[in-house]
Design a protein around this motif. Sequence first.
Motif, PDB file in Angstrom:
ATOM      1  N   LYS A  31       0.835  -1.124   0.071  1.00  0.00           N
ATOM      2  CA  LYS A  31       0.054  -0.117   0.005  1.00  0.00           C
ATOM      3  C   LYS A  31       0.884   1.164  -0.084  1.00  0.00           C
ATOM      4  N   SER A  32       0.318   2.303  -0.329  1.00  0.00           N
ATOM      5  CA  SER A  32       1.035   3.610  -0.465  1.00  0.00           C
ATOM      6  C   SER A  32       1.465   3.988   1.013  1.00  0.00           C
ATOM      7  N   VAL A  51       4.946   4.485  -3.023  1.00  0.00           N
ATOM      8  CA  VAL A  51       3.927   5.594  -3.394  1.00  0.00           C
ATOM      9  C   VAL A  51       2.668   5.398  -3.965  1.00  0.00           C
ATOM     10  N   ASP A  52       2.772   4.223  -4.788  1.00  0.00           N
ATOM     11  CA  ASP A  52       1.528   3.607  -5.310  1.00  0.00           C
ATOM     12  C   ASP A  52       1.240   2.263  -4.708  1.00  0.00           C
ATOM     13  N   GLU A  53      -0.023   1.572  -4.802  1.00  0.00           N
ATOM     14  CA  GLU A  53      -0.556   0.425  -4.450  1.00  0.00           C
ATOM     15  C   GLU A  53      -0.267  -0.469  -5.582  1.00  0.00           C
ATOM     16  N   SER A 132       4.028  10.118  -9.442  1.00  0.00           N
ATOM     17  CA  SER A 132       4.405   8.540  -9.808  1.00  0.00           C
ATOM     18  C   SER A 132       4.351   8.404 -11.129  1.00  0.00           C
ATOM     19  N   GLY A 153       1.204  12.515  -1.630  1.00  0.00           N
ATOM     20  CA  GLY A 153       1.994  11.523  -1.393  1.00  0.00           C
ATOM     21  C   GLY A 153       3.223  12.053  -0.424  1.00  0.00           C
ATOM     22  N   VAL A 159       0.149  11.129  -6.430  1.00  0.00           N
ATOM     23  CA  VAL A 159      -0.052   9.596  -6.337  1.00  0.00           C
ATOM     24  C   VAL A 159      -1.189   9.310  -7.267  1.00  0.00           C
TER      25      VAL A 159
END
Length: 441
Positions: A31-32, A51-53, A132, A153, A159
């Motif tokens: 997860k972020s 930063v991203d999922e 991202s 983020g 994000v």
Amino acid sequence: MAVQILMPALSPTMEEGTLAKWLVKEGDAVKSGQILAEIETDKATMEFEAVDEGVVGKLLIAEGTAGVKVNTPIAVLLEDGEDASSAASQPSSAAPPPTPAKSEAKASDERPVAAPAPAAAPVSGGVRVFASPLARRIAAEKGLDLTSVKGSGPHGRIVRADVEGAKPVAAAPVAAVAAAAPAPAAAAAAKPAASMPTGMAAETVLKMYADRQFEEIPLDGMRRTIAARLTEAKQTIPHFYLRREVRLDALMAFRETLNKQLEGRGVKLSVNDFIIKACAMALQAVPNANAVWAGDRMLRLKPSDVAVAVAVEGGLFTPVLRDADKKSLSALSAEMKDLAVRAKTKKLAPQEYQGGSFAISNLGMMGIENFDAVINPPHGSILAVGAGIKKPVVLADGTIGVATVMSMTLSVDHRVIDGALGAEFLKAIIEGLENPVAMLA
């Protein structure tokens, strides 16, 4: 679409790092904000957040790999429903392959090459945008101008969640964008690459010692940084040196009294704690000396932020005691002990060893009587502290006696501090040490 996770720049000066440890494995859902890895910079070991999922599709860099350039892909993150084949189909980066941490390569096999500059953040309308890769792709699909999106983020980075709910806005005219953002090639040509002399070539030195036994020691990030900064300091900073001796008898007696009073609190003050406090007070008493060199100007600081050199394995740190003039001796002692312990384990955050206007290097505890320290840019000065030694001295009544005397050398950047100002600053430090009761005021 799979997203490449890039080697982050965890400090303003970071160009490469060591991927010390992965905290996730292939197939893990992340997860972020989740910690993905521990990254060793030239000065510290820091945690790197997602930063991203998504799902970790492939780890591209093995644990313990050194010399990983900033913006080199280190892992691939898959979206829901994607499989590992998406990771395999990712285009390879143009960045050079990282160097293993325990390389056996010989210096004679390769010539040093300049590290490529970290890739800049995308530019939109002349404004740098931090986002991202997934957020940029979604924005492109929706026709979003990323300069109109507020990032949630780390450090304001845009994000996925920020762009999914955003509405497209009218894009700036292409001509205006082109005018605001100079072409990368033109910008690069306008600023020539900096170079630093490295002395004799590796091949030349190796030939000199070809018939002798030796062990070749590769440079780690810390040693490279120290070499670069000290070369810069001695080549570009016009040093001059001011030397004085200070009598420590009053300070030693005062310290002994204070330590007896503080014994029940588990506090034991060192001579170095008094030196830090005296220097912090001197920066306030001589404010024109509380300054740094900033390329084409000087910055005169208001607080007394004092850096103190701490020896660690393979190099040194200069953690900074901020607002040192406002802190008690016991508070400075506790903070310095904490910073020193964490410096030795490379657990300091960048803001804890960057900044300050002045530094202290104390080799007196190692028996060194006097020495000259090299200024740590952009500082305006550094104080080299020698050992306290009992010496014969002429007392106030004209007779000969014995006193504990310590040698101090102030290295000064002549662009920032002139001779008379440096002498006034060193005098203020000496007065503080010879009248230690004033430090309690």
